[in-house]
Design a protein around this motif. Structure first.
Motif, PDB file in Angstrom:
ATOM      1  N   GLU A 182       0.822  -1.203   0.000  1.00 34.11           N
ATOM      2  CA  GLU A 182       0.000   0.000   0.000  1.00 34.11           C
ATOM      3  C   GLU A 182       0.861   1.260   0.000  1.00 34.11           C
ATOM      4  O   GLU A 182       0.512   2.263  -0.625  1.00 34.11           O
ATOM      5  CB  GLU A 182      -0.927  -0.013   1.223  1.00 34.11           C
ATOM      6  CG  GLU A 182      -1.955   1.082   1.246  1.00 34.11           C
ATOM      7  CD  GLU A 182      -3.012   0.903   0.179  1.00 34.11           C
ATOM      8  OE1 GLU A 182      -3.667   1.910  -0.163  1.00 34.11           O
ATOM      9  OE2 GLU A 182      -3.184  -0.234  -0.317  1.00 34.11           O
ATOM     10  N   TYR A 183       1.967   1.233   0.737  1.00 28.26           N
ATOM     11  CA  TYR A 183       2.851   2.399   0.840  1.00 28.26           C
ATOM     12  C   TYR A 183       4.219   2.055   0.248  1.00 28.26           C
ATOM     13  O   TYR A 183       5.266   2.230   0.890  1.00 28.26           O
ATOM     14  CB  TYR A 183       2.990   2.836   2.295  1.00 28.26           C
ATOM     15  CG  TYR A 183       1.667   3.007   2.991  1.00 28.26           C
ATOM     16  CD1 TYR A 183       0.729   3.934   2.533  1.00 28.26           C
ATOM     17  CD2 TYR A 183       1.321   2.227   4.102  1.00 28.26           C
ATOM     18  CE1 TYR A 183      -0.493   4.086   3.156  1.00 28.26           C
ATOM     19  CE2 TYR A 183       0.105   2.379   4.734  1.00 28.26           C
ATOM     20  CZ  TYR A 183      -0.803   3.308   4.255  1.00 28.26           C
ATOM     21  OH  TYR A 183      -2.021   3.464   4.881  1.00 28.26           O
ATOM     22  N   ALA A 184       4.209   1.543  -0.973  1.00 23.93           N
ATOM     23  CA  ALA A 184       5.454   1.118  -1.610  1.00 23.93           C
ATOM     24  C   ALA A 184       6.387   2.291  -1.876  1.00 23.93           C
ATOM     25  O   ALA A 184       7.608   2.111  -1.965  1.00 23.93           O
ATOM     26  CB  ALA A 184       5.142   0.389  -2.918  1.00 23.93           C
ATOM     27  N   SER A 185       5.838   3.481  -1.987  1.00 25.21           N
ATOM     28  CA  SER A 185       6.702   4.641  -2.255  1.00 25.21           C
ATOM     29  C   SER A 185       7.602   4.982  -1.087  1.00 25.21           C
ATOM     30  O   SER A 185       8.557   5.743  -1.250  1.00 25.21           O
ATOM     31  CB  SER A 185       5.830   5.855  -2.604  1.00 25.21           C
ATOM     32  OG  SER A 185       4.932   6.151  -1.540  1.00 25.21           O
ATOM     33  N   CYS A 186       7.327   4.470   0.095  1.00 24.23           N
ATOM     34  CA  CYS A 186       8.153   4.738   1.276  1.00 24.23           C
ATOM     35  C   CYS A 186       9.261   3.721   1.471  1.00 24.23           C
ATOM     36  O   CYS A 186      10.014   3.818   2.453  1.00 24.23           O
ATOM     37  CB  CYS A 186       7.277   4.776   2.533  1.00 24.23           C
ATOM     38  SG  CYS A 186       5.962   6.011   2.502  1.00 24.23           S
ATOM     39  N   LEU A 187       9.381   2.727   0.599  1.00 25.18           N
ATOM     40  CA  LEU A 187      10.387   1.691   0.772  1.00 25.18           C
ATOM     41  C   LEU A 187      11.773   2.247   0.459  1.00 25.18           C
ATOM     42  O   LEU A 187      11.951   3.059  -0.436  1.00 25.18           O
ATOM     43  CB  LEU A 187      10.088   0.507  -0.144  1.00 25.18           C
ATOM     44  CG  LEU A 187       8.763  -0.242   0.110  1.00 25.18           C
ATOM     45  CD1 LEU A 187       8.556  -1.314  -0.937  1.00 25.18           C
ATOM     46  CD2 LEU A 187       8.746  -0.855   1.501  1.00 25.18           C
ATOM     47  N   THR A 188      12.757   1.772   1.210  1.00 22.96           N
ATOM     48  CA  THR A 188      14.148   2.167   0.968  1.00 22.96           C
ATOM     49  C   THR A 188      14.823   1.248  -0.036  1.00 22.96           C
ATOM     50  O   THR A 188      15.739   1.664  -0.741  1.00 22.96           O
ATOM     51  CB  THR A 188      14.922   2.148   2.294  1.00 22.96           C
ATOM     52  OG1 THR A 188      14.827   0.847   2.880  1.00 22.96           O
ATOM     53  CG2 THR A 188      14.360   3.178   3.265  1.00 22.96           C
ATOM     54  N   SER A 189      14.413  -0.007  -0.089  1.00 27.29           N
ATOM     55  CA  SER A 189      15.005  -0.967  -1.014  1.00 27.29           C
ATOM     56  C   SER A 189      13.888  -1.782  -1.659  1.00 27.29           C
ATOM     57  O   SER A 189      13.578  -2.911  -1.231  1.00 27.29           O
ATOM     58  CB  SER A 189      15.986  -1.894  -0.275  1.00 27.29           C
ATOM     59  OG  SER A 189      16.496  -2.872  -1.148  1.00 27.29           O
ATOM     60  N   LEU A 233      -4.007   1.413 -11.595  1.00 22.01           N
ATOM     61  CA  LEU A 233      -4.860   0.426 -10.925  1.00 22.01           C
ATOM     62  C   LEU A 233      -4.794   0.529  -9.411  1.00 22.01           C
ATOM     63  O   LEU A 233      -5.749   0.174  -8.709  1.00 22.01           O
ATOM     64  CB  LEU A 233      -4.461  -0.988 -11.364  1.00 22.01           C
ATOM     65  CG  LEU A 233      -4.683  -1.347 -12.835  1.00 22.01           C
ATOM     66  CD1 LEU A 233      -4.138  -2.744 -13.105  1.00 22.01           C
ATOM     67  CD2 LEU A 233      -6.152  -1.270 -13.209  1.00 22.01           C
ATOM     68  N   PHE A 234      -3.660   0.994  -8.896  1.00 22.35           N
ATOM     69  CA  PHE A 234      -3.446   0.999  -7.446  1.00 22.35           C
ATOM     70  C   PHE A 234      -3.386   2.409  -6.867  1.00 22.35           C
ATOM     71  O   PHE A 234      -3.026   2.580  -5.705  1.00 22.35           O
ATOM     72  CB  PHE A 234      -2.151   0.259  -7.108  1.00 22.35           C
ATOM     73  CG  PHE A 234      -2.049  -1.085  -7.741  1.00 22.35           C
ATOM     74  CD1 PHE A 234      -2.889  -2.111  -7.351  1.00 22.35           C
ATOM     75  CD2 PHE A 234      -1.130  -1.339  -8.748  1.00 22.35           C
ATOM     76  CE1 PHE A 234      -2.814  -3.360  -7.935  1.00 22.35           C
ATOM     77  CE2 PHE A 234      -1.033  -2.584  -9.332  1.00 22.35           C
ATOM     78  CZ  PHE A 234      -1.884  -3.606  -8.929  1.00 22.35           C
ATOM     79  N   SER A 235      -3.692   3.408  -7.659  1.00 25.82           N
ATOM     80  CA  SER A 235      -3.705   4.786  -7.164  1.00 25.82           C
ATOM     81  C   SER A 235      -5.139   5.219  -6.978  1.00 25.82           C
ATOM     82  O   SER A 235      -6.032   4.859  -7.755  1.00 25.82           O
ATOM     83  CB  SER A 235      -2.988   5.721  -8.140  1.00 25.82           C
ATOM     84  OG  SER A 235      -3.639   5.724  -9.393  1.00 25.82           O
ATOM     85  N   GLY A 236      -5.372   6.008  -5.970  1.00 24.32           N
ATOM     86  CA  GLY A 236      -6.720   6.462  -5.669  1.00 24.32           C
ATOM     87  C   GLY A 236      -6.773   7.028  -4.267  1.00 24.32           C
ATOM     88  O   GLY A 236      -5.764   7.498  -3.722  1.00 24.32           O
ATOM     89  N   GLN A 237      -7.945   6.991  -3.681  1.00 23.71           N
ATOM     90  CA  GLN A 237      -8.105   7.524  -2.334  1.00 23.71           C
ATOM     91  C   GLN A 237      -7.462   6.597  -1.310  1.00 23.71           C
ATOM     92  O   GLN A 237      -7.369   5.390  -1.504  1.00 23.71           O
ATOM     93  CB  GLN A 237      -9.586   7.697  -2.011  1.00 23.71           C
ATOM     94  CG  GLN A 237     -10.291   8.729  -2.885  1.00 23.71           C
ATOM     95  CD  GLN A 237     -11.748   8.895  -2.501  1.00 23.71           C
ATOM     96  OE1 GLN A 237     -12.257   8.152  -1.663  1.00 23.71           O
ATOM     97  NE2 GLN A 237     -12.411   9.867  -3.107  1.00 23.71           N
ATOM     98  N   GLU A 238      -7.026   7.204  -0.207  1.00 21.69           N
ATOM     99  CA  GLU A 238      -6.379   6.431   0.850  1.00 21.69           C
ATOM    100  C   GLU A 238      -7.408   5.613   1.619  1.00 21.69           C
ATOM    101  O   GLU A 238      -8.576   5.995   1.738  1.00 21.69           O
ATOM    102  CB  GLU A 238      -5.644   7.366   1.813  1.00 21.69           C
ATOM    103  CG  GLU A 238      -4.462   8.083   1.201  1.00 21.69           C
ATOM    104  CD  GLU A 238      -3.730   8.918   2.228  1.00 21.69           C
ATOM    105  OE1 GLU A 238      -4.202   8.972   3.371  1.00 21.69           O
ATOM    106  OE2 GLU A 238      -2.692   9.507   1.879  1.00 21.69           O
ATOM    107  N   LEU A 239      -6.936   4.512   2.132  1.00 27.27           N
ATOM    108  CA  LEU A 239      -7.772   3.649   2.966  1.00 27.27           C
ATOM    109  C   LEU A 239      -7.603   4.064   4.411  1.00 27.27           C
ATOM    110  O   LEU A 239      -6.487   4.045   4.943  1.00 27.27           O
ATOM    111  CB  LEU A 239      -7.383   2.184   2.771  1.00 27.27           C
ATOM    112  CG  LEU A 239      -7.600   1.611   1.374  1.00 27.27           C
ATOM    113  CD1 LEU A 239      -7.076   0.178   1.321  1.00 27.27           C
ATOM    114  CD2 LEU A 239      -9.063   1.648   0.993  1.00 27.27           C
TER     115      LEU A 239
END
Length: 1020
Positions: free
Chosen positions: A543-550, A666-672
């Motif tokens: 869900e928050y893949a943009s916060c991954l470091t690796s 497909l995976f972008s939209g409003q937050e859960l």
């Protein structure tokens, strides 16, 4: 023939150590032969030996008829043995019990006190409804027997009869009550009645309220502690029905608490005060605060002074009840309660653990959690011997006569060792830690970064559920809490922090990433692909893949878990997270579509497709659906990537839109957001929806057909082994490390008040927190960064220097110069004050749970947590303050004077006030006109002068001379008129008329000569 007595049987049993079973069997054979004889003495002796052997588990129900024969003996000693055998062997379904009815009735009417006592003490053990109906008429006259022992035993027996046959109380209760009201009754009989009343009182307390005065007298005047305990318990059930008893009971209970030395009576007094609702009373005259303080201080003494585990346990039970009404008083006893947390007795630990949850606040949360975390980290694992321990059965062994009883007592060698923490206790500790930190929407939490590290440490310390114990025969029919995967709740808590606290979403996601990668890389990790925590972790990293470091390492670990996982619930979440991470890696539209990127993207999609294809035939339908959908989508993306030309020096090519726009969309939209617990219950069920109707009637057969499908271990992927699996480290032979020659290290002593993070967090977490702290304070000139060489009062290097250089070199003896910071600088100018440029605290907002408009309860909304600058903002109740002044309008008043916020309403307010005053004057003028008109009418009818008064107006009389017997009034041109009425003799009249003048219209006064006296009328 020589016959063995009971004493001979016991001696023979002691002399046959190791061969007791054979000896007992021989003795039973002898007793069978002896009890069937005609000699009554021999029968009684054999019956006595059978009673002794029955206590070891050998059945003697076969001898019930012989017991009845011995009961009917005329000798008291033989009769007593028979009644003892009846108590030991007779049950309600014993057949010969019907034959014993006449014998019991006969002995109840005996003239001998000893003989009469035997059936009375036997009846409670063998009573049945039919037997109670038969013997009741013979038992009631015993309440008036001359001997107090008979009366006491009869009262207790009647209570047992009432439990089996309730109609017993109708004829028996008036006589029992008469015995209770008799002040000259024997104390033992009174104590027995109080016991019976106490046992009956908690069932129907309203029936015993009329006895309160007599019971209060017994509580005050009686010196029997046990009877006082019973009375206190009874009054605890009566006070909710009669609140006036609270004021009456408080003085004697307070006196007992202050003066008694009996710990049992002290505890029962405190418990009676708690259960009686005295601490909950809203009447200030009762002194609830003082009695609560007294109870808490006495309970503290029971924990500290007495070295008794039972007293500690009951004191903690009382604390758990007081904390509901006086939590601040219990919180003051934090030191003694935290000592009980480390008690060797697990039951005391559990009660103390329940107590700290109710007394936790933002000030002591970190210290309490740190204490519990140290327990989890320092607990030793169970040995194989302890895991396979089974209780040993009780064997009828006895010591010899030559052996001393003190020698036979075996001491526990492991009593001084720290007890092994069972998995049930560890799970309870983890649940309590999570409850304390997340209570009231994280209201008590001060540092969320610290909480995230605590969650990581809890994942490592959580016990692994033992699946093999489910099939153990000893656990059949019993649900073990140790088989619960508590790591699932830890993962849910970490996910909840990421969803609710947006400011720390990246930190929580990186923590989930570290858990996932350590599970894949660390072979010593207890986590497996089926662990519950990995489900929440996989959801977060997707869900928050943009916060991954690796992202690459995370994708590799997730692919490996997908291949090894067999649980459908986990696979569903893993499959949903895979394309999200892949779209982050391959869907960057800012990067050029180079040959290198094309190759890497193709390899990544091939790996993911290779992992998804075997799951297309999984037994679970949802796993099948997701695997097929994502694999087909990625195949299309792979074809688009292979057909897209790469960028060259002259031509710039973009990446395929399927990778950069379609899949990420497909995976972008409003937050859960988190949803309240009661929100789902308020969703109305649509009409015509039958949730019990199966979707497919043949679904069971379809699933049964694929049950035999097996999923073997995945084959070794050479690409995976070569690039992503670490090689085992090579052993390097070396000598003894130099650090071992620095001497033995001192173990630091930690307390719950001064405990450091190193005592309950793993070294990698501590190192990361230290690095973050150094990076955060690197620009602070007043922050002293830690150095590699730690200074201390006595270090290993210091010991080496002293041992090699002798006592002359003493670093601790170097004098320290005292600096007076209050002196001025040498230039004579005062030194400027320095302020620490400390980084302000970050304002953390915790989102509340979403719910429907008609929802019931939901999570309370706290906009700011405790670690924000302003603290929690609570809504104040509208209304007047203590000064009875409504100050609600001050909330909209601004002191900054910003004109952009809107024009001031001062002038408009002044205009409104002027208009209101003008309207009031007009109303007053009209009222006066009506009043004057009424006065003229009354004067015309001969009524003497009438005085018209106006409130809060002062008039000054002005005198004038009278000429010709006429009354003259001098009117001045002022707002207030000054009238004076003079009679003919020049004397001031007894009645004065006050003339009110309006502000605008002024007219001269007229003299009315129609009446005998002058009446002054002033026009309006």
């Amino acid at each position: 023939m020589f016959e063995k007595s009971l004493y001979d049987l016991i001696r023979g049993l002691r002399n046959h150590k190791g061969n007791e079973k054979e000896y007992i069997q021989n003795s039973l054979k002898e007793c069978r032969a002896e009890i069937r004889g005609q000699d009554m003495d021999l029968k009684a002796t054999a019956l006595l030996k059978l009673v002794y052997l029955e206590m070891f588990g050998h059945d003697m129900s076969w001898a019930s008829f012989h017991v009845l024969e011995v009961m009917s003996s005329a000798k008291y000693l033989q009769k007593r043995v028979g009644y003892l055998g009846a108590v030991q062997s007779f049950r309600q379904d014993t057949e010969v019990l019907m034959l014993a009815t006449n014998l019991l009735k006969k002995d109840l009417t005996s003239t001998s006190i000893q003989t009469m006592s035997l059936p009375i003490i036997t009846l409670p053990h063998v009573i049945t409804p039919s037997l109670a109906l038969s013997v009741l008429s013979d038992l009631l006259p015993r309440l008036t027997h001359s001997h107090p022992a008979i009366r006491k035993k009869t009262i207790v027996t009647l209570y047992r009869l009432a439990l089996v046959y309730p109609e017993t109380l109708r004829p028996a209760w008036p006589k029992i009550k008469e015995r209770l009201m008799d002040e000259g009754e024997d104390p033992s009989v009174t104590a027995a009645i109080v016991n019976v009343v106490c046992e009956l009182g908690w069932r129907r307390p309203q029936d015993f309220l009329p006895l309160a005065p007599r019971l209060f007298e017994l509580l005050v005047d009686s010196g029997n502690n046990w009877m006082a305990i019973k009375l206190i318990k009874l009054f605890a059930t009566l006070t909710p029905l009669e609140p006036r008893l609270v004021r009456k009971l408080l003085p004697p209970l307070t006196n007992i608490i202050k003066t008694t030395l009996a710990r049992s009576l002290l505890y029962e007094c405190i418990n009676g005060i708690i259960q009686g609702g005295i601490l909950d009373s809203t009447d200030d005259s009762i002194g609830g605060e003082e009695i609560a303080t007294l109870c808490v201080s006495k309970l503290r003494e029971m924990i500290m002074v007495e070295d008794d585990a039972n007293l500690k346990y009951v004191a903690l039970l009382a604390f758990n009840k007081i904390v509901l009404t006086h939590a601040y008083l219990v919180a003051q006893q934090e030191d003694v309660i935290m000592e009980c947390i480390d008690s060797p007795d697990i039951s005391i630990r559990l009660r103390a653990l329940d107590l700290v949850v109710g007394m936790v606040n933002s000030d002591n949360l970190m210290s309490i959690v740190g204490r519990l975390m140290r327990q989890l980290k320092n607990s030793r694992p169970a040995t194989a011997e302890e895991l396979n321990h089974r209780p040993t059965p009780i064997e009828p062994t006895a010591d010899s006569d030559d052996e001393s009883p003190e020698v036979a007592i075996k001491t526990n060698k492991n009593a001084s060792e720290a007890p092994l923490l069972p998995d049930d206790y560890k799970i309870d500790v983890i649940n309590k830690v999570l409850n304390m930190c997340s209570s009231n929407n994280y209201r008590n939490l001060v540092d969320f970064d610290w909480y995230i590290d605590i969650l990581i440490q809890l994942v490592r310390s959580a016990p692994v559920p033992n699946s093999s114990s489910l099939s153990d025969e000893s656990n059949m029919g019993r649900k073990e809490s140790s088989n619960i995967d508590v790591s699932e709740r830890i993962g849910d808590e970490l996910r909840l922090v990421a969803v609710k606290v947006k400011a720390l979403r990246s930190q929580a996601t990186r923590a989930a990433e570290s858990i996932l990668i350590s599970t894949y890389n660390d072979n010593s990790s207890q986590l497996t692909s089926g662990s519950g925590v990995l489900r929440a972790v996989a959801w977060m990293i997707g869900e928050y893949a943009s916060c991954l470091t690796s992202p690459d390492g995370t994708l590799t670990a997730l692919l490996q878990l997908t291949k090894t996982s067999t649980a459908a619930e986990a696979l569903i979440i893993y499959l949903q997270a895979l394309p999200k991470i892949l779209s982050l890696i391959a869907g960057d539209d800012q990067m050029a579509w180079t040959p290198e990127r094309k190759t890497v993207t193709a390899l990544l999609m091939a790996r993911v497709i290779h992992a998804l294809e075997p799951l297309a035939v999984h037994p679970d339908l949802e796993v099948q659906e997701r695997a097929v959908e994502f694999s087909e989508l990625l195949k299309l993306a792979a074809e688009a990537a292979s057909g897209q030309e790469t960028s060259t020096d002259g031509i710039q090519q973009d990446a395929p839109l399927l990778l950069t726009q379609a899949i990420p969309f497909l995976f972008s939209g409003q937050e859960l957001n988190s949803v309240a617990v009661g929100a789902q219950k308020n969703v109305p069920i649509p009409q015509g929806l039958d949730l019990d109707q199966p979707i497919n009637a043949n679904l069971d057969n379809l699933l049964r057909a694929v049950e035999s499908t097996s999923f073997g271990e995945p084959e070794q992927d050479e690409f995976e082994v070569y690039y992503h699996q670490q090689q085992p480290p090579m052993a390097i032979s070396s000598g003894e490390p130099a650090v071992n020659r620095l001497g033995a290290r001192e173990e630091p002593v930690h307390s719950y008040q001064q405990g450091t993070e190193e005592s309950y967090l793993d070294p990698d977490i501590v190192a990361r927190r230290r690095a973050e702290r150094i990076e955060r304070n690197k620009d602070d000139p007043f922050y002293i960064a830690p150095t590699e060489g730690k200074s201390g009062r006595s270090t290993p290097l210091h010991n080496i220097l002293q041992s090699n250089n002798g006592p002359d070199l003493d670093i601790d003896s170097i004098p320290i110069m005292q600096l007076d910071l209050g002196k001025t600088s040498p230039t004579g100018q005062p030194s400027p004050k320095r302020f620490s440029a400390q980084k302000p605290l970050q304002r953390i907002q915790v989102a509340a749970d979403e719910t429907l408009a008609t929802s019931g309860t939901s999570t309370p909304r706290y906009d700011d947590s405790e670690n924000s600058l302003d603290g929690p903002q609570r809504a104040k109740a509208k209304g007047k303050s203590l000064l009875q002044v409504d100050s609600s309008h001050i909330g909209a008043f601004s002191l900054e004077g910003d004109s952009s916020s809107g024009p001031l309403d001062y002038e408009r307010q002044q205009r409104e006030e002027a208009e209101m005053a003008k309207a009031m004057q007009e109303v007053e003028r009209l009222r006066l006109e009506m009043q004057r008109a009424n006065e003229r009418i009354q004067a015309a009818q001969g009524v003497e002068g009438t005085v018209v008064k106006k409130k809060k107006k002062k008039a000054k009389p002005a005198e004038a001379e009278a000429e010709g017997g006429e009354a003259v009034t001098i009117v001045k041109k002022k707002k207030k008129a000054k009238p004076t009425i003079m009679d003919e003799g020049g004397v001031e009249g007894s009645m004065a008329t006050e003339v009110m003048k309006p502000k605008r219209k002024k007219k001269k006064t007229k003299i009315d000569e129609s009446g005998p006296q002058g009446l002054v009328d002033s026009g309006a």
